[in-house]
Design a protein around this motif. Structure first.
Motif: not given
Length: 278
Positions: A66, A55-63
Motif C-alpha cells: 500500500e 501473521d505480522i509478516w503478512a500484514k507488514e508486506r501488505q502495508e
C-alpha cells in the motif's frame, strides 16, 4: 553513445533530490526521464517462532504494498509536473531478486543516475549498483553529495587501464568526451611495451578519440606508494575535471570486497561525478 533516456531509482523513504537531478540532466539533452519506484519485500520469518510471526509478516508486506502504491502515485504527480517527458514504473520484489528487477528496467535506458538521495537506504543502494553494473549493460552516473552533475562537461578525466570495462565506459561516454574542452587520459603506472598498453601507453586511445574530434592529452601517473584510486582522485581534482570516466570491476566483486579496489573506492568517495560501465 547518444543519451536520450535517464533512469532514476527511488524507494519508499527516499527523498526526491535524485529525481530532480535526473530531470535537470534530461533538460540538458532534451531527454526522457524514467523512474523506477522499488520496494524490497520483508523477509519471511524463520526459526521456531516463524508460525507465530507469520501473521505480522503478512500484514507488514501488505502495508508495504500500500505504501508503494502511494509513493508511486506521488512520484507520478511529481514527474508529470516536471518540464521534461517521463514515465514511472513500480515493483515489489524479494531482496534476492531486487538487482535483477533493477537491471531489467535499466536495459531500456541510456544512463542510470546513482545520486546521493538513495544512499540512505543501503540495501536498495547496493542492489541498484549491482543491478545496473552486472545485469543491464547500461552505464551508471555516480553523483557525490552536494555536486550538480552535467552531461556537457568541459573537462573530463578518463581512467584508462586498457581493460574491456574501461573501453566500454569510453564508448558509453563518447559524446561527452568529444564535446569537452579538455580530456585527460590518466594511466597509473603503465608498463610500456607489454601486451596490455602497447609500445606507448595511452597513444592508441588518444588517436582513437582524436579521430572523433576529442581534445586529448595523455597523463602517465606514478603511484609512488599510493593507491590507484587516490592517484586518480588527486589527478582529477588537479585537472578541475567535471567528470571522470572509468570501467567498473575490472577484478571480481569478491576480490574488490575483500581487498578493496578502484571501483569500491570510487563508489564510496567519488571526487566528481563518475560515469562507470562494465
Amino acid at each position: 553513445m547518444t543519451i536520450k533516456t535517464i533512469l532514476a531509482v527511488t524507494g519508499l523513504e527516499a527523498n526526491d533530490d535524485d529525481l530532480h537531478l535526473a530531470a535537470e540532466l534530461c533538460g540538458e539533452i532534451d531527454g526522457h526521464l524514467s523512474v523506477l519506484v522499488l520496494t524490497i519485500a520483508a523477509p519471511a520469518p524463520a526459526g521456531e517462532y516463524a508460525a507465530m510471526a507469520s501473521d505480522i509478516w503478512a500484514k507488514e508486506r501488505q502495508e508495504d504494498i500500500e505504501r508503494l502504491r502511494a509513493r508511486t502515485e506521488a512520484v507520478s504527480k511529481l514527474v508529470a509536473a516536471l518540464p521534461v517527458p517521463g514515465d514511472v514504473a513500480s515493483d515489489y520484489v524479494e531482496q534476492a531478486w531486487a538487482d535483477d528487477a533493477i537491471g531489467r528496467r535499466a536495459r531500456y535506458a541510456d544512463l542510470v543516475l546513482a545520486g546521493p538521495g538513495l544512499q540512505d537506504n543501503p540495501i536498495l543502494w547496493d542492489k541498484m549498483l549491482e543491478g545496473v553494473l552486472f545485469s543491464s549493460g547500461t552505464p551508471l552516473l555516480l553523483v557525490p553529495q552536494g555536486v550538480t552533475p552535467s552531461l556537457r562537461p568541459e573537462r573530463v578525466t578518463v581512467a584508462w587501464d586498457a581493460r574491456p570495462e574501461a573501453s566500454r565506459a569510453v564508448r558509453a561516454a563518447l559524446d561527452l568526451i568529444v564535446g569537452a574542452k579538455e580530456v585527460s587520459l590518466a594511466l597509473v603506472d603503465p608498463v610500456a611495451g607489454n601486451a596490455v598498453y602497447g609500445e606507448e601507453p595511452g597513444a592508441d586511445l588518444a588517436a582513437y578519440l582524436s579521430r572523433h574530434g576529442a581534445k586529448v592529452s595523455v597523463d602517465r601517473l606514478p603511484s609512488q606508494g599510493h593507491s590507484v584510486a587516490d592517484v586518480l582522485c588527486r589527478h582529477t581534482i588537479d585537472k578541475a575535471a567535471d567528470l571522470m570516466v572509468m570501467g567498473a570491476y575490472g577484478h571480481s566483486r569478491l576480490r574488490e570486497r575483500l581487498f578493496g579496489g578502484v571501483t569500491k573506492s570510487m563508489l564510496e568517495q567519488p571526487p566528481v561525478p563518475v560515469l562507470m560501465a562494465r
